[in-house]
Design a protein around this motif. Structure first.
Motif, mmCIF file in Angstrom:
data_model
loop_
_atom_site.group_PDB
_atom_site.id
_atom_site.type_symbol
_atom_site.label_atom_id
_atom_site.label_comp_id
_atom_site.label_asym_id
_atom_site.label_seq_id
_atom_site.Cartn_x
_atom_site.Cartn_y
_atom_site.Cartn_z
ATOM 1 N N ALA A 1 64.401 18.467 -13.889
ATOM 2 C CA ALA A 1 63.097 18.065 -12.988
ATOM 3 C C ALA A 1 63.613 17.067 -12.239
ATOM 4 C CB ALA A 1 62.285 16.895 -13.989
ATOM 5 N N MET B 1 57.574 23.859 -9.350
ATOM 6 C CA MET B 1 57.162 22.748 -10.454
ATOM 7 C C MET B 1 56.110 23.047 -11.115
ATOM 8 S SD MET B 1 58.327 19.556 -8.263
ATOM 9 C CE MET B 1 58.259 18.274 -9.510
ATOM 10 N N SER B 2 55.230 23.682 -10.513
ATOM 11 C CA SER B 2 54.031 24.175 -11.504
ATOM 12 C C SER B 2 53.880 24.937 -12.401
ATOM 13 C CB SER B 2 52.753 24.150 -10.179
ATOM 14 O OG SER B 2 51.637 24.579 -11.085
ATOM 15 N N ARG C 1 56.172 23.349 -15.416
ATOM 16 C CA ARG C 1 55.842 21.866 -15.913
ATOM 17 C C ARG C 1 55.700 21.962 -17.466
ATOM 18 N NH1 ARG C 1 49.604 21.630 -14.144
ATOM 19 N NH2 ARG C 1 48.923 23.557 -14.397
ATOM 20 N N GLN C 2 55.538 23.136 -18.192
ATOM 21 C CA GLN C 2 55.306 23.297 -19.534
ATOM 22 C C GLN C 2 56.526 23.445 -20.328
ATOM 23 O OE1 GLN C 2 52.573 22.376 -21.109
ATOM 24 N NE2 GLN C 2 51.217 22.228 -19.389
ATOM 25 N N MET D 1 59.016 17.517 -16.263
ATOM 26 C CA MET D 1 58.751 18.104 -14.947
ATOM 27 C C MET D 1 57.096 18.014 -14.701
ATOM 28 S SD MET D 1 59.829 20.200 -12.496
ATOM 29 C CE MET D 1 60.952 21.175 -13.018
ATOM 30 N N GLU D 2 56.526 17.692 -15.603
ATOM 31 C CA GLU D 2 54.873 17.607 -15.785
ATOM 32 C C GLU D 2 54.541 16.381 -15.146
ATOM 33 O OE1 GLU D 2 50.840 18.507 -18.139
ATOM 34 O OE2 GLU D 2 52.611 18.041 -19.159
ATOM 35 N N PHE E 1 55.623 16.182 -11.439
ATOM 36 C CA PHE E 1 54.959 17.084 -10.639
ATOM 37 C C PHE E 1 53.429 16.427 -10.257
ATOM 38 C CE2 PHE E 1 51.142 20.123 -10.783
ATOM 39 C CZ PHE E 1 51.282 20.911 -9.685
ATOM 40 N N TYR E 2 52.789 15.549 -11.178
ATOM 41 C CA TYR E 2 51.734 15.050 -11.045
ATOM 42 C C TYR E 2 51.916 13.778 -10.071
ATOM 43 C CZ TYR E 2 48.978 17.698 -14.351
ATOM 44 O OH TYR E 2 48.350 18.827 -14.997
ATOM 45 N N SER F 1 49.843 11.998 -19.970
ATOM 46 C CA SER F 1 50.902 12.266 -18.800
ATOM 47 C C SER F 1 50.494 11.914 -17.587
ATOM 48 C CB SER F 1 51.061 13.919 -18.664
ATOM 49 O OG SER F 1 49.929 14.782 -18.732
#
Length: 834
Positions: A406, A443-444, A447-448, A453-454, A457-458, A784
């Motif tokens: 990430a 990244m999307s 993300r899981q 990473m999630e 990303f947000y 998150s």
């Protein structure tokens, strides 16, 4: 010496030679062509070729020089002009309507059929350039009267000792006759495998870079023909040849590597060759190839050279790096789309990923716009290559997830955001925005599967700077960019700190900018319609005005220096610096205007020359038209005579054709009668033999059936007795079965009731667990999002806290200073009282 000075010297030498064709001017032009232009072509390559061809019209000029010396083709000046033209016209389309092109083609075809070996090779190479991908030149050559004799000469060249001559000849034949009868005979199924072997041998073991370059172009042109592409898919030595071609990538020179990659990309466009290329690239090399290779027998994959070119620097082999990324995208799309992924492909992907992800690093804003544009373009290619790996099997997804972090994606997005908000041109900004959105899309997808990473990303989606690249994507003309922007917008809209209002303003501003650009383009077109003489006058006026302004500035500086001793102003030196900068700007502007004047004068002289040439050609055309008119009258008279003869011959042919048709019909009737007679005769004989055979079989069957009837009567009596006994036993068994059926129905009712109750209990339990799982998932996502928002608020509060601490320190310092001042004042008062 730069390219502009070289071109000016060359054009001056050409003008002097045209004005006065003396031996001195010819020697000077020969020196310029030999030294200056060759250096410019080798140093600047495609850029210099484009300038020489479009801006300076050097192709027509050299063609005119060759036409003037067409009677002495072995002269050194003609040979050097041919060599320069061959370099100048490579991968450049020359229009048939250009000046002296017809004369140049005639000169080339005439000297190719001569016995002068020195001229033949240069003429073949130049004609191969003119014919390639140029329909107008091809049609013109095919319309000539001596084209059949020219084809015979080219076919004889195929047995030449020089491989370069053979390659040039094959290139010309492929351009002129690939879709005609001559080409079908030359490149048919019998000869095509020998052609493949010859071309691959020249590519691998060619006698120079030039021969290898033309061999690759020839094979690329042949692959455009579907029939020849199908022949190559069935070529038995294709895998071995491609392995040897891949061995050329171990060289550090980017030019041959770029041609090899161009060939491999052309092969990827053929559906049947992509799977064969995957087998060669992704599987280890065989023992023979490893022994003959440069790696000394090491067990290396054939695709290792591709991975090595990926890590080439941006300033050097950037084209090779981008070509490798495009090639690997094609091959991985082919092999990952299969039902099962081979282990060799997974091992190659595992080897590829560290190098691939390493390309995402190294972004440096201080190295200029060119470096930034190339690096962002390579990032887009890398993410485009990485995204399909995440959408296939779990094995490839796990490989990417294990090797990416990430923090890498976050630092990359931060750097690209800084690029988007720096003072870069619009074209560079668009490339940076595309690379940024591709990274966010990556990244999307991850993300899981990657830690933190999630949240990262947000967090990036809520950054205020994301508005610029997102608005550029949503207002783009490219469908892929719009779809990427919409998918990211769908993810960002529910977030609490997403700047939706600012995004709308940015989209409106982009639309207004596009409309303004369209209006300005219309105005530019209107301005370009101004006559050239007016432009010359304005140029002269601006030059005189700039010279007057420079003289006035010099006078002001002199007067300022005289008054310096009187005024003693401290800012005079700063004013002098400003004036020096303005003087430098005006001097550079004056030099540019002088260059424009020289170029305009050359253009006017060239226009006068072209006008005179046009008048001469028009007079020739009128004379030829009159001559053709006389020939046309003779042809019409001869045509009338031949028409009368032809009508008589047509009547005789019609009568002969009618007699022939009657004979053919009678013959066909006799043939049909004979065939029917033979068929009936054969059928009669077959029926006679079959009836005799059936009679014998029926008699034997009658005897056997009589015996069987007696036996069956005896068996029937015995079975009748046994049936009576069985009937009594059957009645007893039926009564027992009825009682058992009643007991079985009672047991089934009890069991079904028990099972239905148990199933209802299980369904209620599953529904309760599913609701709890959905609540847990929603709570995790909200947590998150809250974490990213809290992290953003935390950074903002830390900034405010730091500001408050700075203010507190300032106040403490002021209090201390006031306290020190007040204590000092009290001490002074005490001293005064004493």
């Amino acid at each position: 010496m730069d390219v502009t000075t070289c071109l000016k010297s060359l054009l001056l030498a050409i003008q002097q030679y045209r004005d006065s064709r003396t031996a001195q001017h010819a020697a000077q032009l020969q020196k310029q062509v030999e030294v200056r232009t060759s250096k410019a072509l080798y140093k600047y390559r495609a850029f210099s070729r484009e300038i020489l061809h479009s801006s300076y019209n050097l192709t027509s000029t050299l063609a005119a020089v060759i036409h003037c010396h067409s009677n002495t083709p072995g002269e050194a000046l003609v040979l050097q002009c041919l060599q320069v033209l061959q370099k100048l016209t490579y991968n450049t389309r020359i229009f048939q309507s250009a000046s002296c092109i017809h004369e140049l083609i005639t000169f080339l075809m005439t000297n190719i059929q001569s016995q002068n070996e020195d001229v033949v090779m240069s003429c073949l190479g130049l004609l191969a350039n003119l014919c390639r991908d140029n329909i107008s030149v091809q049609i013109y050559i095919k319309s000539l009267d001596n084209v059949k004799q020219f084809y015979r000469t080219l076919i004889n060249f195929l047995a030449h000792n020089s491989l370069t001559v053979v390659v040039f000849t094959l290139s010309i034949l492929a351009s002129l006759s690939l879709n005609e009868k001559v080409g079908e005979k030359l490149f048919d199924a019998k000869n095509i495998h020998q052609t493949f072997q010859l071309v691959f041998n020249i590519i691998v073991n060619g006698d120079g870079t030039l021969t290898r370059k033309y061999s690759v172009d020839l094979l690329v042109d042949l692959l455009k023909n579907p029939k020849i592409a199908d022949y190559l898919t069935r070529y038995p030595h294709f895998s071995a040849c491609v392995s040897q071609v891949l061995g050329l990538l171990h060289s550090k020179d980017p030019d041959p590597a770029a041609k090899v990659l161009e060939l491999l990309l052309a092969m990827c466009s053929v559906l049947g060759l992509r799977s064969l290329l995957c087998e060669v690239v992704f599987k280890p090399a065989g023992p023979k190839l490893r022994a003959a290779g440069r790696d000394g027998g090491r067990k290396a994959q054939c695709g290792l050279a591709l991975v090595q070119w990926l890590s080439s620097p941006v300033e050097g082999g950037e084209s090779c790096s981008l070509q490798v990324l495009q090639l690997l995208s094609e091959l991985l799309e082919e092999t990952l789309g299969a039902e099962s992924i081979p282990d060799s492909t997974l091992s190659f992907v595992e080897m590829l990923l560290p190098t691939l992800l390493g390309l995402l690093k190294g972004l440096n804003l201080s190295q200029g716009d060119a470096h930034l544009r190339k690096h962002c373009l390579r990032i887009s290619y890398v993410t485009t290559l990485t995204l399909p790996l995440l959408c296939t099997e779990d094995a490839t997804r796990s490989l990417v997830s294990c090797q990416i972090s990430a923090q890498l994606c976050l630092s990359q997005v931060e750097a690209l955001l800084s690029c988007c908000h720096s003072s870069n041109p619009l074209s560079c900004l668009q490339v940076c925005a595309e690379a940024l959105l591709k990274t966010l899309e990556l990244m999307s997808k991850l993300r899981q599967h990657v830690k933190d990473m999630e949240t990262s990303f947000y967090r990036m989606l809520q950054d205020q700077r994301i508005v610029t690249p997102l608005s550029l994507a949503l207002t783009s003309h490219h469908r892929d960019r719009v779809q990427t922007g919409l998918s990211l917008l769908f993810e960002a809209t529910p977030l609490p700190d997403f700047p939706s209002f600012v995004l709308g303003e940015s989209i409106a501003a982009n639309n207004a900018y596009r409309q303004r650009e369209a209006e300005l383009s219309v105005k530019r077109v209107a301005v370009q319609e101004v006559p050239p003489l007016r432009t010359n006058t304005s140029t002269l006026d601006s030059s005189s005005v700039s010279s007057k302004s420079v003289h006035s500035l010099v006078e002001k500086i002199q007067t300022g220096l005289e008054l310096q001793e009187q005024v003693k102003d401290s800012h005079v030196s700063e004013i002098i610096d400003v004036y020096e900068q303005k003087l430098g700007a005006y001097a550079s502007k004056e030099s540019r205007l002088q260059d424009l004047l020289e170029a305009k004068a050359l253009a006017l002289s060239q226009a006068d020359r072209l006008l005179a040439q046009y008048r001469f050609q028009r007079a020739q055309a009128e004379a030829e038209a009159r001559k053709l008119g006389g020939l046309l009258k003779d042809a019409e008279r001869r045509r009338e005579e031949l028409k009368v003869e032809l009508s008589g011959q047509v009547l005789e042919v019609e009568r002969s054709r009618a007699d022939m048709e009657e004979l053919l019909q009678h013959n066909s009737r006799l043939q049909r009668d004979s065939e029917e007679h033979q068929a009936l005769k054969g059928a009669y004989n077959a029926l006679l033999n079959r009836s005799e055979r059936l009679l014998k079989e029926v008699q034997a069957a009658h005897v056997s059936l009589t015996k069987q009837t007696d036996t069956l009567k005896k068996n029937h009596e015995a079975l009748q007795l046994q049936q009576n006994k069985t009937a009594s036993l059957l009645q007893e068994r039926e009564e027992e079965i009825r009682s058992l059926n009643s007991d079985l129905q009672k047991k089934n009712g009890e069991i079904s009731g028990w099972f239905s109750q148990e199933r209802r209990d299980l369904e209620e339990t599953v529904d309760v667990l599913r609701k709890e799982l959905n609540k847990t998932e929603q709570a995790r996502k909200d947590a998150s999002i809250k974490a990213s928002s809290l992290e953003l608020q935390k950074s903002q509060l830390e900034t405010k806290l730091k500001q408050k601490e700075d203010e507190l320190n300032k106040h403490s310092a002021m209090i201390a200073m006031i306290h020190s001042l007040s204590s000092g004042k009290m001490k002074s008062d005490v001293n005064l009282s004493l």
